[in-house]
Motif scaffolding. Sequence first.
Motif, PDB file in Angstrom:
ATOM      1  N   ILE A 298      47.593  75.386  55.980  1.00 39.41           N
ATOM      2  CA  ILE A 298      48.141  74.209  55.307  1.00 39.41           C
ATOM      3  C   ILE A 298      49.231  74.649  54.333  1.00 39.41           C
ATOM      4  CG2 ILE A 298      47.641  72.354  53.661  1.00 39.41           C
ATOM      5  CD1 ILE A 298      44.936  72.025  54.959  1.00 39.41           C
ATOM      6  N   GLU A 299      48.996  75.760  53.641  1.00 38.66           N
ATOM      7  CA  GLU A 299      49.988  76.291  52.706  1.00 38.66           C
ATOM      8  C   GLU A 299      51.307  76.586  53.423  1.00 38.66           C
ATOM      9  OE1 GLU A 299      49.974  76.741  49.523  1.00 38.66           O
ATOM     10  OE2 GLU A 299      47.877  76.571  48.899  1.00 38.66           O
ATOM     11  N   LEU A 300      51.217  77.097  54.655  1.00 37.60           N
ATOM     12  CA  LEU A 300      52.406  77.503  55.397  1.00 37.60           C
ATOM     13  C   LEU A 300      53.079  76.347  56.130  1.00 37.60           C
ATOM     14  CD1 LEU A 300      51.052  80.821  56.970  1.00 37.60           C
ATOM     15  CD2 LEU A 300      52.530  80.591  54.967  1.00 37.60           C
ATOM     16  N   ALA A 301      52.321  75.268  56.370  1.00 39.47           N
ATOM     17  CA  ALA A 301      52.838  74.155  57.170  1.00 39.47           C
ATOM     18  C   ALA A 301      53.751  73.248  56.358  1.00 39.47           C
ATOM     19  CB  ALA A 301      51.681  73.341  57.747  1.00 39.47           C
ATOM     20  N   GLN A 302      54.645  72.566  57.062  1.00 44.31           N
ATOM     21  CA  GLN A 302      55.468  71.551  56.421  1.00 44.31           C
ATOM     22  C   GLN A 302      54.866  70.165  56.623  1.00 44.31           C
ATOM     23  OE1 GLN A 302      59.643  71.761  57.302  1.00 44.31           O
ATOM     24  NE2 GLN A 302      60.032  69.681  56.628  1.00 44.31           N
ATOM     25  N   VAL A 303      54.170  69.993  57.744  1.00 44.02           N
ATOM     26  CA  VAL A 303      53.513  68.728  58.061  1.00 44.02           C
ATOM     27  C   VAL A 303      52.024  68.996  58.274  1.00 44.02           C
ATOM     28  CG1 VAL A 303      53.389  66.800  59.682  1.00 44.02           C
ATOM     29  CG2 VAL A 303      55.604  67.832  59.147  1.00 44.02           C
ATOM     30  N   VAL A 304      51.183  68.152  57.668  1.00 43.96           N
ATOM     31  CA  VAL A 304      49.731  68.244  57.861  1.00 43.96           C
ATOM     32  C   VAL A 304      49.295  67.048  58.690  1.00 43.96           C
ATOM     33  CG1 VAL A 304      47.469  68.338  56.766  1.00 43.96           C
ATOM     34  CG2 VAL A 304      49.430  69.425  55.660  1.00 43.96           C
ATOM     35  N   LEU A 305      48.710  67.316  59.829  1.00 48.46           N
ATOM     36  CA  LEU A 305      48.215  66.259  60.703  1.00 48.46           C
ATOM     37  C   LEU A 305      46.692  66.220  60.544  1.00 48.46           C
ATOM     38  CD1 LEU A 305      49.432  65.728  64.362  1.00 48.46           C
ATOM     39  CD2 LEU A 305      47.139  65.169  63.633  1.00 48.46           C
ATOM     40  N   TYR A 306      46.196  65.220  59.791  1.00 43.68           N
ATOM     41  CA  TYR A 306      44.752  65.113  59.529  1.00 43.68           C
ATOM     42  C   TYR A 306      44.123  64.203  60.578  1.00 43.68           C
ATOM     43  CZ  TYR A 306      40.319  64.290  57.183  1.00 43.68           C
ATOM     44  OH  TYR A 306      38.976  64.215  56.891  1.00 43.68           O
ATOM     45  N   VAL A 350      50.277  63.160  58.037  1.00 44.99           N
ATOM     46  CA  VAL A 350      50.119  62.188  59.127  1.00 44.99           C
ATOM     47  C   VAL A 350      48.630  62.089  59.435  1.00 44.99           C
ATOM     48  CG1 VAL A 350      50.671  61.614  61.513  1.00 44.99           C
ATOM     49  CG2 VAL A 350      52.379  62.770  60.087  1.00 44.99           C
ATOM     50  N   VAL A 351      48.071  60.892  59.280  1.00 40.48           N
ATOM     51  CA  VAL A 351      46.643  60.667  59.534  1.00 40.48           C
ATOM     52  C   VAL A 351      46.470  60.073  60.923  1.00 40.48           C
ATOM     53  CG1 VAL A 351      44.550  59.453  58.799  1.00 40.48           C
ATOM     54  CG2 VAL A 351      46.124  60.388  57.089  1.00 40.48           C
ATOM     55  N   VAL A 352      45.583  60.680  61.714  1.00 34.59           N
ATOM     56  CA  VAL A 352      45.375  60.257  63.097  1.00 34.59           C
ATOM     57  C   VAL A 352      43.900  59.939  63.326  1.00 34.59           C
ATOM     58  CG1 VAL A 352      45.537  60.941  65.512  1.00 34.59           C
ATOM     59  CG2 VAL A 352      47.293  61.681  63.899  1.00 34.59           C
ATOM     60  N   ILE A 353      43.635  58.760  63.924  1.00 33.54           N
ATOM     61  CA  ILE A 353      42.272  58.391  64.307  1.00 33.54           C
ATOM     62  C   ILE A 353      42.134  58.642  65.802  1.00 33.54           C
ATOM     63  CG2 ILE A 353      40.540  56.565  64.353  1.00 33.54           C
ATOM     64  CD1 ILE A 353      42.139  55.129  62.185  1.00 33.54           C
ATOM     65  N   ASN A 354      41.257  59.569  66.153  1.00 37.11           N
ATOM     66  CA  ASN A 354      41.068  59.929  67.559  1.00 37.11           C
ATOM     67  C   ASN A 354      39.858  59.204  68.151  1.00 37.11           C
ATOM     68  OD1 ASN A 354      41.575  61.292  69.965  1.00 37.11           O
ATOM     69  ND2 ASN A 354      40.311  63.041  69.397  1.00 37.11           N
ATOM     70  N   LYS A 355      39.797  59.176  69.468  1.00 40.72           N
ATOM     71  CA  LYS A 355      38.698  58.592  70.239  1.00 40.72           C
ATOM     72  C   LYS A 355      38.533  57.100  69.960  1.00 40.72           C
ATOM     73  CE  LYS A 355      36.231  63.030  70.129  1.00 40.72           C
ATOM     74  NZ  LYS A 355      34.962  63.757  69.924  1.00 40.72           N
ATOM     75  N   VAL A 376      47.673  54.766  53.257  1.00 41.31           N
ATOM     76  CA  VAL A 376      47.769  55.539  54.488  1.00 41.31           C
ATOM     77  C   VAL A 376      47.795  54.597  55.679  1.00 41.31           C
ATOM     78  CG1 VAL A 376      46.568  57.145  56.031  1.00 41.31           C
ATOM     79  CG2 VAL A 376      46.686  57.627  53.584  1.00 41.31           C
ATOM     80  N   SER A 377      48.796  54.766  56.545  1.00 41.82           N
ATOM     81  CA  SER A 377      48.878  53.984  57.768  1.00 41.82           C
ATOM     82  C   SER A 377      48.630  54.929  58.941  1.00 41.82           C
ATOM     83  CB  SER A 377      50.264  53.332  57.900  1.00 41.82           C
ATOM     84  OG  SER A 377      50.356  52.598  59.093  1.00 41.82           O
TER      85      SER A 377
END
Length: 479
Positions: A298-306, A350-355, A376-377
């Motif tokens: 996470i420290e190294l990333a520019q985008v966090v996809l949760y 970026v928040v993602v709801i899976n399944k 959060v959208s």
Amino acid sequence: MISNDTIVALATPSGAGAIAVIRLSGQQAITIAASIFESKSGKNLAQQKSHTLHLGVIKDGERTLDEVLLSIFKGPNSYTGENTIEISCHGSLFIQQQIIQLALRHGCRMADAGEFTLRAFLNGKIDLSQAEAVADLISSTNEASHQLAIQQMRGGFSNELQALRTELLNFASLIELELDFAEEDVAFADRTQFNALINRIALVLKRLIDSFAIGNVIKNGIPVAIVGEPNVGKSTLLNALLNEERAIVSAIAGTTRDTIEDELVIDGIGFRFIDTAGIRQTTDEVESIGIQKTFEKIELAQVVLYLFESSKFIPLSLHQSAYASSQVSGLDYINEIELIKNNYPQKQLVVVINKIDLITAAQIQDIRKQLASIEVSPILLSAKNKQGVEELKNQLTSLVNTGALRNNETIVTNTRHYDALLKALDEIQKVQYGIQTHLSSDLLAIDIREALYQFGLITGQVSNDELLGNIFANFCIGK
């Protein structure tokens, strides 16, 4: 660093192939080539015009090594500015080595890394920023990085800097002239025009410095950390994005115990996806190491996809039910999202709801409502069915401001250039302050000279052997 000897190297990638290209450059390149080449038409190679092709054979004494196509480029009208020969032979490793060894025995030496491009720079064919763009062009992996490299190789960046440097140099000459007439107190440089120029240069430098943020990620790819509780489908999502089975997928929680990285190009922009080990409390020592690596990524990333699983996000109305005792609370997910937002405020989330295929429309609305409370959208998808994956890709590309790229504006991608621009801006700001405080010409001249020096470092008008050695050491042999 200027050398009069003739160099040789394989210009195409090493290994067997249909054809290979062997390049010679230097004062004796044509003479050496003529001594090992026999034209099918019987022509004397040394007497042929520049930019011509010749069919013939390479001979080692009486032994024929290969039938080749030979290209002649006479200096200064060549890539290096020197006499240059390119031999297109068959791609056999044996043939390649035999021809190179034959050229060495006839007076060539093996080229160093990047020496052909170094000679092009030393002979004034390109400036230093264009030479570095050659390496960027070779290593470009997507449309955006290719476009940036082409723009710089054509001199877009250096031309803009050169124009500013020339104007500043003209005023610097007038300032220096004033020093010769210090006792007469004569002013040759119009301070109003000089101040306008310095302000304009400062604005251009700030724009170029700001462009490095987008230029760096376009050149190197945007790192995206896929984060979330174990077994919510991170590996499945990575596979769906990459359209291949890159990560191990299992129903067992904690399957991914190390980070997995791969790159995907979306609309010409490279994204480096990192599938991490997830975030949760665990007693498994190996998995704990993986979770620690998650935070490092996470420290190294520019985008966090949760990412989280829809069926485990319990609606508020069920929090007190028996069903809730066996599930992870939606509040837990919200807390983790806020933890990421608070700890990494500068990173795009970026928040993602899976399944989503496992829950009802009413449950989806309830989840949306809870996430809206923390602004959060989410993106809804089913990684397994590849539903919503395109929407996620669109969301990722929207995070990258490619307006400057589309408008063909100059974008800085090189860390060395970025550092020199920062130092140049610092000196220009000193000049601005000096003009405002009516600083003496001799003190203004010191800061102007330093700004000119930093400009020169970028284009190579100021260089030394150590700087050139560091730059060209990163080139491949044969370029």
